[in-house]
Design a protein around this motif. Structure first.
Motif, PDB file in Angstrom:
ATOM      1  N   LEU A 164       0.831  -1.211   0.000  1.00 24.96           N
ATOM      2  CA  LEU A 164       0.000   0.000   0.000  1.00 24.96           C
ATOM      3  C   LEU A 164       0.860   1.254   0.000  1.00 24.96           C
ATOM      4  O   LEU A 164       0.598   2.204  -0.749  1.00 24.96           O
ATOM      5  CB  LEU A 164      -0.918  -0.001   1.230  1.00 24.96           C
ATOM      6  CG  LEU A 164      -2.068  -1.010   1.201  1.00 24.96           C
ATOM      7  CD1 LEU A 164      -2.680  -1.170   2.588  1.00 24.96           C
ATOM      8  CD2 LEU A 164      -3.130  -0.576   0.193  1.00 24.96           C
ATOM      9  N   ALA A 165       1.901   1.252   0.850  1.00 22.57           N
ATOM     10  CA  ALA A 165       2.780   2.425   0.896  1.00 22.57           C
ATOM     11  C   ALA A 165       3.445   2.618  -0.465  1.00 22.57           C
ATOM     12  O   ALA A 165       3.601   3.753  -0.940  1.00 22.57           O
ATOM     13  CB  ALA A 165       3.825   2.259   2.001  1.00 22.57           C
ATOM     14  N   GLY A 166       3.838   1.499  -1.093  1.00 23.39           N
ATOM     15  CA  GLY A 166       4.437   1.591  -2.423  1.00 23.39           C
ATOM     16  C   GLY A 166       3.465   2.213  -3.414  1.00 23.39           C
ATOM     17  O   GLY A 166       3.768   3.236  -4.050  1.00 23.39           O
ATOM     18  N   GLN A 167       2.280   1.624  -3.518  1.00 18.94           N
ATOM     19  CA  GLN A 167       1.283   2.140  -4.471  1.00 18.94           C
ATOM     20  C   GLN A 167       0.953   3.601  -4.217  1.00 18.94           C
ATOM     21  O   GLN A 167       0.774   4.383  -5.148  1.00 18.94           O
ATOM     22  CB  GLN A 167      -0.006   1.325  -4.376  1.00 18.94           C
ATOM     23  CG  GLN A 167      -0.010   0.109  -5.273  1.00 18.94           C
ATOM     24  CD  GLN A 167      -1.414  -0.499  -5.380  1.00 18.94           C
ATOM     25  OE1 GLN A 167      -2.420   0.170  -5.151  1.00 18.94           O
ATOM     26  NE2 GLN A 167      -1.465  -1.764  -5.733  1.00 18.94           N
ATOM     27  N   ALA A 168       0.873   3.948  -2.941  1.00 14.16           N
ATOM     28  CA  ALA A 168       0.460   5.313  -2.597  1.00 14.16           C
ATOM     29  C   ALA A 168       1.440   6.352  -3.125  1.00 14.16           C
ATOM     30  O   ALA A 168       1.066   7.503  -3.344  1.00 14.16           O
ATOM     31  CB  ALA A 168       0.303   5.446  -1.087  1.00 14.16           C
ATOM     32  N   VAL A 169       2.699   5.960  -3.318  1.00 12.43           N
ATOM     33  CA  VAL A 169       3.672   6.922  -3.852  1.00 12.43           C
ATOM     34  C   VAL A 169       4.117   6.531  -5.261  1.00 12.43           C
ATOM     35  O   VAL A 169       5.133   7.012  -5.760  1.00 12.43           O
ATOM     36  CB  VAL A 169       4.905   7.069  -2.923  1.00 12.43           C
ATOM     37  CG1 VAL A 169       4.465   7.519  -1.533  1.00 12.43           C
ATOM     38  CG2 VAL A 169       5.701   5.766  -2.833  1.00 12.43           C
ATOM     39  N   GLY A 170       3.349   5.638  -5.888  1.00 14.70           N
ATOM     40  CA  GLY A 170       3.650   5.280  -7.275  1.00 14.70           C
ATOM     41  C   GLY A 170       4.807   4.314  -7.435  1.00 14.70           C
ATOM     42  O   GLY A 170       5.382   4.196  -8.510  1.00 14.70           O
ATOM     43  N   ASN A 171       5.163   3.609  -6.349  1.00 12.15           N
ATOM     44  CA  ASN A 171       6.257   2.636  -6.428  1.00 12.15           C
ATOM     45  C   ASN A 171       5.680   1.227  -6.518  1.00 12.15           C
ATOM     46  O   ASN A 171       5.136   0.711  -5.537  1.00 12.15           O
ATOM     47  CB  ASN A 171       7.159   2.748  -5.189  1.00 12.15           C
ATOM     48  CG  ASN A 171       8.305   1.735  -5.207  1.00 12.15           C
ATOM     49  OD1 ASN A 171       8.674   1.221  -6.269  1.00 12.15           O
ATOM     50  ND2 ASN A 171       8.866   1.472  -4.035  1.00 12.15           N
ATOM     51  N   GLU A 172       5.750   0.632  -7.700  1.00 11.16           N
ATOM     52  CA  GLU A 172       5.269  -0.747  -7.811  1.00 11.16           C
ATOM     53  C   GLU A 172       6.422  -1.641  -8.239  1.00 11.16           C
ATOM     54  O   GLU A 172       6.296  -2.471  -9.151  1.00 11.16           O
ATOM     55  CB  GLU A 172       4.069  -0.833  -8.772  1.00 11.16           C
ATOM     56  CG  GLU A 172       2.962   0.141  -8.371  1.00 11.16           C
ATOM     57  CD  GLU A 172       1.550  -0.351  -8.680  1.00 11.16           C
ATOM     58  OE1 GLU A 172       1.294  -1.570  -8.637  1.00 11.16           O
ATOM     59  OE2 GLU A 172       0.697   0.514  -8.970  1.00 11.16           O
ATOM     60  N   HIS A 173       7.558  -1.498  -7.565  1.00 11.90           N
ATOM     61  CA  HIS A 173       8.739  -2.288  -7.886  1.00 11.90           C
ATOM     62  C   HIS A 173       8.405  -3.784  -7.807  1.00 11.90           C
ATOM     63  O   HIS A 173       7.765  -4.230  -6.849  1.00 11.90           O
ATOM     64  CB  HIS A 173       9.878  -1.958  -6.912  1.00 11.90           C
ATOM     65  CG  HIS A 173      11.197  -2.495  -7.366  1.00 11.90           C
ATOM     66  ND1 HIS A 173      11.547  -3.816  -7.216  1.00 11.90           N
ATOM     67  CD2 HIS A 173      12.233  -1.892  -7.980  1.00 11.90           C
ATOM     68  CE1 HIS A 173      12.765  -3.992  -7.721  1.00 11.90           C
ATOM     69  NE2 HIS A 173      13.203  -2.840  -8.190  1.00 11.90           N
ATOM     70  N   ALA A 193      -4.869   3.168  -2.939  1.00 16.88           N
ATOM     71  CA  ALA A 193      -4.026   2.758  -1.817  1.00 16.88           C
ATOM     72  C   ALA A 193      -4.093   3.782  -0.688  1.00 16.88           C
ATOM     73  O   ALA A 193      -4.158   3.423   0.496  1.00 16.88           O
ATOM     74  CB  ALA A 193      -2.584   2.580  -2.290  1.00 16.88           C
ATOM     75  N   LYS A 194      -4.085   5.066  -1.043  1.00 14.36           N
ATOM     76  CA  LYS A 194      -4.211   6.113  -0.029  1.00 14.36           C
ATOM     77  C   LYS A 194      -5.511   5.936   0.755  1.00 14.36           C
ATOM     78  O   LYS A 194      -5.523   6.003   1.984  1.00 14.36           O
ATOM     79  CB  LYS A 194      -4.195   7.489  -0.710  1.00 14.36           C
ATOM     80  CG  LYS A 194      -4.672   8.629   0.176  1.00 14.36           C
ATOM     81  CD  LYS A 194      -4.802   9.917  -0.616  1.00 14.36           C
ATOM     82  CE  LYS A 194      -5.488  11.002   0.223  1.00 14.36           C
ATOM     83  NZ  LYS A 194      -5.340  12.332  -0.412  1.00 14.36           N
ATOM     84  N   ASN A 195      -6.618   5.699   0.045  1.00 12.79           N
ATOM     85  CA  ASN A 195      -7.898   5.509   0.734  1.00 12.79           C
ATOM     86  C   ASN A 195      -7.825   4.348   1.715  1.00 12.79           C
ATOM     87  O   ASN A 195      -8.379   4.402   2.813  1.00 12.79           O
ATOM     88  CB  ASN A 195      -9.013   5.255  -0.289  1.00 12.79           C
ATOM     89  CG  ASN A 195      -9.235   6.481  -1.171  1.00 12.79           C
ATOM     90  OD1 ASN A 195      -8.812   7.589  -0.821  1.00 12.79           O
ATOM     91  ND2 ASN A 195      -9.883   6.272  -2.312  1.00 12.79           N
ATOM     92  N   THR A 196      -7.133   3.270   1.303  1.00 11.27           N
ATOM     93  CA  THR A 196      -7.032   2.114   2.195  1.00 11.27           C
ATOM     94  C   THR A 196      -6.203   2.453   3.433  1.00 11.27           C
ATOM     95  O   THR A 196      -6.548   2.051   4.549  1.00 11.27           O
ATOM     96  CB  THR A 196      -6.408   0.920   1.451  1.00 11.27           C
ATOM     97  OG1 THR A 196      -7.253   0.578   0.359  1.00 11.27           O
ATOM     98  CG2 THR A 196      -6.267  -0.271   2.370  1.00 11.27           C
TER      99      THR A 196
END
Lengths: 338, 338
Positions: B57-66, B322-325
């Motif tokens: 979630l933290a990744g998605q929230a900042v656009g990191n989907e490594h 992700a932010k909403n979650t």
């Protein structure tokens, strides 16, 4: 001639590296706050540092004196220390090197948590090295050690254990860290381009020295198991007969059992597992139940074969003071009586 | 509205990543031989995987989907599992998620060794990632967790513990892995040039999200401590009063004790440490000795403040599912009754 050298004299070629290793280790065992005195109390278990020495000796023997090797050696000693702290809990041992073990001085909770902290600290120290090789090799070693100990516990009272399995367990317990120490000393370059990818097996000198460490460590453990059956307490310096008490069927007993008649096999099992009069000594009962001599002879022969192999590998190294020390360490274990 | 969502529904944005995390975890918990069934028995303790979800979630929230984030998440879950296995030994808890704990099913030795193996396996998995960041952050987290648990044990029956110290301990125990999960999700790039050197503190979104995780985790632990004093067993779903039994002086009690009269302070100490009639309940005695109400009110207020801070950080993120979650997870903890 070499038999008169003390261990410290033997390790002279790597004393400067060992000094740096000790400084790194001392920093890792320093901490403030209420946890601090618990962490700092671990310094009293510092032993012969033979594993650390093996890293440096293997390195010197192949011309590798990478400045990070003392840190690699410190990681190894921290992992070794973690296993000791937990081992004492597993064995309920109240003394370690003649001082109270961690769980005896504090309590079992502290011992479990301190051991966990040491593992984590060792791995953290390993991640601060320039290459990930040591972190990867040693986290694998730690897994093998735990698996070996679990397997040993699961296979207690197994009199039909194949020798191969016995050696795999004894190897995981004792030989793994010696093997990893030698491999890393020879291989660690702080740079994957020079040392090969960490997940790949060691090659060349690194492979030879890894095998040297494994053979020396395994021989050491086999002789340990022999002494626990054969030794006199005064000579060995600790209680003997522990393995019989704990249900660990070691190589000499496996060998005797395999060729024994049905009634003798039954008597051996009885010595390990039967109900005994209070105060009776299972080792005495076992010695009365069978002739351990041929088993002890066989196990000593196996240890000698392993050490001869190790010596052959060491003799193949280019001439150096470190090579001479590696040879002496193998010879020293061949002669050990305690 | 969001209160009607199940946790699985909340985590929908990261389900694909969680699926990959589960596959990695399943492979790490598979093993042959006599150790295999012990390792594989650990699968039954798989929980809500909230820590793994936080990474993604933290990744998605900042656009990191490594693509390696599910592996980072699996490392976190393995470390969490290691702490659970050892915690049950420390607490003598025979049940975990309604099934027998490891030491209850096998024995204490197995539990100690399996926990050690899980730590080593987690670190080994972390060294197979492209960058060392996760290995370094998480080996530090594991040390903090052990230190926090040791400190908690050393500071039992300390009624004058400063709130800061209480929060440091509660934070190490519970908040540390949430903080590390969020930091790594935001920061991990598989490349030190992009993510900054591992030993350096997180910056930007990684710092914000690390603090978000810490605040959410600490609030969770404070509410846990409140429920142990205030809750009814039927509602909380487990025994209450454990902390009083174990000598853990938590925030509500610290607050009440600090402003209590001498005789009330003495009665509180007596409730924790005095000899009681057989079968008496220390929590009942404590409730009779003082009015816990103001302390509970204060602790809930502190948890709310932490969660408001966390929500403010989450609201600052760019808009995304992700932010909403993340917002909903914080709100969910604010409302939790068990």
């Amino acid at each position: 001639m070499s038999s008169t050298l003390t261990l410290a004299e033997m390790l002279a070629p790597v004393q400067p590296g060992l000094e740096r290793m000790r400084a790194i280790l001392a920093a890792e065992l320093t901490e403030s706050g209420p946890v601090g005195e618990r962490v700092e109390s671990l310094a009293r278990f510092r032993g012969k540092e033979l594993r650390a020495a093996m890293v440096l000796l293997a390195g010197q023997a192949v011309g590798n004196e990478h400045p990070e090797l003392p840190q690699v050696a410190a990681v190894l000693e921290l992992i070794h220390l973690a296993t000791l702290v937990h081992d004492d809990v597993l064995d309920g041992a109240d003394l370690r090197r003649n001082v109270p073990s961690v769980h005896a001085q504090w309590d079992e909770q502290t011992a479990i948590l301190l051991g966990d902290m040491l593992y984590s600290r060792a791995f953290h120290l390993s991640t601060r090295l320039r290459s990930v090789l040591a972190a990867q090799v040693l986290s694998k070693s730690a897994q093998r050690i735990c698996a070996g100990e679990m397997e040993q516990a699961a296979l207690r009272y197994r009199f039909d254990l194949p020798q191969e399995r016995y050696e795999a367990i004894a190897g995981a317990k004792t030989a793994e860290l010696y093997a990893a120490a030698c491999e890393l000393g020879a291989r660690y370059q702080g740079d994957p381009a020079l040392e090969g990818p960490p997940a790949s097996p060691p090659v060349g000198w690194a492979l030879e020295l890894r095998e040297f460490g494994r053979e020396v460590g395994l021989a050491f453990q086999i002789i340990d198991d022999v002494l626990d059956l054969e030794g006199q307490e005064e000579q060995v310096g600790k209680r003997v007969g522990n393995d019989v008490e704990d249900g660990k069927v070691t190589l000499p007993v496996l060998h005797v059992y395999a060729s024994a008649s049905g009634p003798v096999q039954a008597a051996i099992r009885e010595a390990y597992q039967g109900s005994l009069p209070a105060g009776a000594n299972r080792l005495e009962v076992l010695r009365a139940a069978c002739d351990l001599g041929p088993g002890i002879h066989y196990a000593k022969g196996r240890a000698q074969d392993l050490l001869q192999n190790a010596l052959r590998r060491a003799h193949g190294l280019p001439d150096s003071a470190a090579k001479n020390t590696l040879v002496r360490i193998a010879e020293y274990i061949l002669r050990r009586q305690r």
